[in-house]
Design a protein around this motif. Structure first.
Motif, short mmCIF file in Angstrom:
data_model
loop_
_atom_site.label_atom_id
_atom_site.label_comp_id
_atom_site.label_asym_id
_atom_site.label_seq_id
_atom_site.Cartn_x
_atom_site.Cartn_y
_atom_site.Cartn_z
N GLU A 9 0.78 -1.10 -0.04
CA GLU A 9 -0.08 0.16 -0.06
C GLU A 9 0.87 1.26 0.11
O GLU A 9 0.56 2.28 -0.78
N THR A 10 1.99 1.25 0.68
CA THR A 10 2.86 2.39 0.89
C THR A 10 4.12 2.43 -0.08
O THR A 10 4.69 3.50 -0.06
N VAL A 23 12.89 2.17 15.44
CA VAL A 23 13.62 3.54 15.72
C VAL A 23 12.44 4.40 16.15
O VAL A 23 12.87 5.59 16.61
N GLY A 24 11.36 4.07 16.19
CA GLY A 24 10.33 4.74 16.88
C GLY A 24 9.43 5.76 16.10
O GLY A 24 8.65 6.56 16.67
N LEU A 25 9.73 5.76 14.89
CA LEU A 25 9.02 6.52 13.90
C LEU A 25 7.45 5.98 13.58
O LEU A 25 6.54 6.95 13.38
N LEU A 26 7.34 4.73 13.67
CA LEU A 26 6.27 4.10 13.40
C LEU A 26 5.79 3.32 14.70
O LEU A 26 6.71 2.93 15.35
N HIS A 44 -1.53 3.39 11.16
CA HIS A 44 -0.15 2.92 10.54
C HIS A 44 -0.06 3.39 9.24
O HIS A 44 1.23 3.93 8.61
N LEU A 45 -0.86 3.13 8.35
CA LEU A 45 -0.97 3.46 7.02
C LEU A 45 -0.76 4.85 6.78
O LEU A 45 0.21 5.26 5.91
N GLU A 46 -1.47 5.83 7.44
CA GLU A 46 -1.31 7.24 7.31
C GLU A 46 -0.04 7.66 7.75
O GLU A 46 0.67 8.55 6.95
N LEU A 47 0.53 7.24 8.72
CA LEU A 47 1.53 7.53 9.44
C LEU A 47 2.71 7.21 8.30
O LEU A 47 3.76 7.95 8.11
#
Length: 156
Positions: A9-10, A23-26, A44-47
């Protein structure tokens, strides 16, 4: 959705998604009790799409983290966001200057050899071998953190 679906999807790789989690971004995904598979939500998808857009602008993980934090506090002032983008723009401009200097140096090299010779007689190799070369602009240590720059800047 499973990690493979999120990746499709991404346009991210599975490894990248796992790394962004590490690393904490997601945020960490929920895990299934029966098979321990990761399951991702619409958030999660949007982020991840937001992170991908930031990476496409050559933003660092630290900058992305700041922007993600700002998204979580929508009532706060956006001055820090404006400052972050202004600073990033300066880094990009510095990188453009570095690339223009590199282009000039490569043009000088290319002009040293216009026909096929032996390597021994190659003007490009001779130019690169010169100890004192006034045509070169020594790379400056820049504060740029934009991909490909010679010196990475880290905020303290």
């Amino acid at each position: 959705m499973k990690i493979g679906e999120l990746a499709r999807e991404t346009g991210c790789t599975v490894e990248t998604i796992r790394y962004y989690e590490k690393v904490g971004l997601l945020p960490k995904a929920m895990r299934s009790q029966e098979n321990n598979y990761r399951y991702y939500s619409q958030k999660h998808l949007e982020l991840l799409l937001f992170i991908r857009r930031c990476r496409a602008l050559a933003m660092t993980h630290e900058e992305i983290q700041q922007l993600l934090q700002a998204r979580e506090e929508p009532d706060n002032s956006c001055i820090s966001i404006n400052e972050l983008i202004a600073e990033h723009l300066e880094h990009v401009r510095a990188r453009i200057e570095e690339l223009q200097a590199l282009e000039s140096q490569l043009e000088i090299l290319r002009n040293q050899c216009h026909s096929v010779h032996t390597a021994r007689d190659c003007g490009i190799l001779k130019k690169l071998d010169e100890a004192d070369n006034s045509d070169w602009q020594t790379p400056k240590a820049s504060n740029s953190h934009v991909e490909g720059s010679r010196c990475h800047h880290k905020k303290g």
